[in-house]
Scaffold this motif. Structure first.
Motif, short mmCIF file in Angstrom:
data_model
loop_
_atom_site.label_atom_id
_atom_site.label_comp_id
_atom_site.label_asym_id
_atom_site.label_seq_id
_atom_site.Cartn_x
_atom_site.Cartn_y
_atom_site.Cartn_z
N ASP A 53 8.13 -10.67 -11.47
CA ASP A 53 7.19 -9.97 -10.59
C ASP A 53 7.92 -9.22 -9.50
N VAL A 54 8.97 -9.83 -8.95
CA VAL A 54 9.77 -9.17 -7.91
C VAL A 54 10.40 -7.90 -8.47
N GLU A 55 10.95 -8.00 -9.67
CA GLU A 55 11.59 -6.85 -10.28
C GLU A 55 10.56 -5.77 -10.61
N ALA A 56 9.35 -6.20 -11.02
CA ALA A 56 8.28 -5.23 -11.29
C ALA A 56 7.88 -4.50 -10.01
N ALA A 57 7.79 -5.24 -8.90
CA ALA A 57 7.45 -4.62 -7.62
C ALA A 57 8.49 -3.57 -7.24
N GLU A 58 9.76 -3.86 -7.48
CA GLU A 58 10.81 -2.91 -7.16
C GLU A 58 10.69 -1.66 -8.03
N ARG A 59 10.35 -1.84 -9.31
CA ARG A 59 10.17 -0.68 -10.20
C ARG A 59 8.96 0.16 -9.76
N ILE A 60 7.89 -0.51 -9.31
CA ILE A 60 6.71 0.22 -8.85
C ILE A 60 7.05 1.06 -7.61
N THR A 61 7.84 0.51 -6.70
CA THR A 61 8.25 1.27 -5.52
C THR A 61 9.05 2.50 -5.92
N GLU A 62 9.96 2.34 -6.88
CA GLU A 62 10.74 3.48 -7.35
C GLU A 62 9.84 4.56 -7.95
N ALA A 63 8.85 4.12 -8.73
CA ALA A 63 7.93 5.08 -9.34
C ALA A 63 7.10 5.78 -8.26
N ALA A 64 6.67 5.04 -7.25
CA ALA A 64 5.88 5.63 -6.18
C ALA A 64 6.67 6.71 -5.46
N ARG A 65 7.93 6.44 -5.20
CA ARG A 65 8.76 7.44 -4.51
C ARG A 65 8.94 8.69 -5.38
N ARG A 66 9.07 8.51 -6.68
CA ARG A 66 9.20 9.67 -7.57
C ARG A 66 7.94 10.55 -7.52
N HIS A 67 6.80 9.89 -7.33
CA HIS A 67 5.53 10.63 -7.27
C HIS A 67 5.24 11.18 -5.88
N GLY A 68 6.09 10.89 -4.91
CA GLY A 68 5.87 11.38 -3.57
C GLY A 68 4.95 10.52 -2.73
N ALA A 69 4.78 9.25 -3.13
CA ALA A 69 3.98 8.31 -2.36
C ALA A 69 4.88 7.52 -1.42
N THR A 70 4.35 7.17 -0.26
CA THR A 70 5.13 6.50 0.78
C THR A 70 4.66 5.07 0.96
N ARG A 85 0.86 -1.19 0.00
CA ARG A 85 0.00 0.00 0.00
C ARG A 85 0.89 1.23 0.00
N PHE A 86 0.57 2.18 -0.87
CA PHE A 86 1.30 3.44 -0.93
C PHE A 86 0.40 4.55 -0.41
N ARG A 87 0.88 5.29 0.58
CA ARG A 87 0.18 6.46 1.08
C ARG A 87 0.44 7.63 0.15
N THR A 88 -0.61 8.32 -0.27
CA THR A 88 -0.45 9.44 -1.19
C THR A 88 -0.97 10.73 -0.56
N PRO A 89 -0.34 11.86 -0.85
CA PRO A 89 -0.78 13.13 -0.25
C PRO A 89 -2.12 13.61 -0.79
N ASP A 90 -2.50 13.15 -2.00
CA ASP A 90 -3.77 13.58 -2.59
C ASP A 90 -4.15 12.61 -3.71
N PHE A 91 -5.37 12.76 -4.20
CA PHE A 91 -5.88 11.86 -5.23
C PHE A 91 -5.10 12.00 -6.53
N ALA A 92 -4.68 13.21 -6.85
CA ALA A 92 -3.94 13.43 -8.10
C ALA A 92 -2.63 12.65 -8.10
N THR A 93 -1.95 12.59 -6.95
CA THR A 93 -0.70 11.82 -6.85
C THR A 93 -0.96 10.35 -7.09
N GLY A 94 -2.02 9.82 -6.46
CA GLY A 94 -2.35 8.42 -6.68
C GLY A 94 -2.71 8.13 -8.11
N SER A 95 -3.46 9.01 -8.74
CA SER A 95 -3.86 8.82 -10.14
C SER A 95 -2.64 8.81 -11.06
#
Length: 224
Positions: free
Chosen positions: A81-98, A30-40
């Motif tokens: 799948d493991v590598e994809a999960a790691e890429r998703i985490t990197e993308a989330a951090r770029r978007h400011g999601a925790t 689960r990624f915590r997002t500061p607002d809906f736009a960040t999650g989108s």
């Protein structure tokens, strides 16, 4: 090891990214997002971060993005799948999601019955699901999976005490391998009671103040 090699449970435990948890056949976080736009914006990126045919299951809300890889629980976890999960985490951090892997939860409904074969079509129709391997499964993730438990006590040398109230339904609440004790303590602090920890850390049996039982389940010490 190829990207499409299905990992065994010990291999998954060793390869599991720090911000993800192996829960009910999938890597999930689960990624915590500061607002809906960040999650989108994060959700818009996800399609390019996973392999073809291994699309994630995604839930977007005002404050969270919940992601499971792969989207189908019966697809098995691969190195890709493991590598994809790691890429998703990197993308989330770029978007400011925790990342908040401690909040990962998946619920199943267990029903005591001696005749499950006749029940699966009924509950699939009721929940808008489809029958997969004898169980109603909602591939969209809107309804929990229903599984069947025979009413006979398990022959594990440590049977549970008889329940205080009649009960045929119970919740199986799945969490990450390291979340079980914390979730258990939260339940106890909220007035719940521990019925049995004989199978811990695979699962703990708990009950509410009225005697209704549930299980807190983790992938620890399991073969699959």
């Amino acid at each position: 090891m190829t990207d499409d090699h299905q990992l065994t449970p010990p291999e998954i435990a060793a390869a599991e990214p720090a911000d993800w948890r192996y829960v009910l056949g999938r890597l999930k976080t689960r990624f915590r997002t500061p607002d809906f736009a960040t999650g989108s914006a994060l959700v818009a990126d996800l399609g390019s971060l996973t392999a073809e045919g291994r699309r994630p299951q995604v839930t977007l809300s005002e404050t969270d993005v919940v992601v499971a890889v792969p989207g189908r629980a019966d697809a098995g976890i691969t190195r890709g799948d493991v590598e994809a999960a790691e890429r998703i985490t990197e993308a989330a951090r770029r978007h400011g999601a925790t990342p908040d892997p401690g909040g990962v939860t998946q619920v199943e409904l267990g029903l005591d019955t001696s005749g499950p074969d006749g029940l699966a079509p009924y509950y699939a129709a009721l929940l808008g699901s489809e029958v997969q391997r004898g169980e109603p499964v909602d591939v969209s993730g809107q309804a929990p999976t229903v599984w069947w438990q025979t009413p006979e006590p398990a022959d594990d040398g440590d049977p549970l005490p008889d329940p205080v109230v009649p009960q045929r339904w119970h919740l199986d609440v799945w969490v990450g391998h390291d979340e079980g004790p914390r979730r258990l303590q939260a339940v106890l602090d909220a007035g719940g009671r521990l019925v049995s920890d004989a199978a811990a850390p695979s699962y703990w049996v708990i009950e509410d103040a009225d005697g209704n039982r549930s299980c807190i389940c983790t992938p620890a010490n399991r073969d699959g």
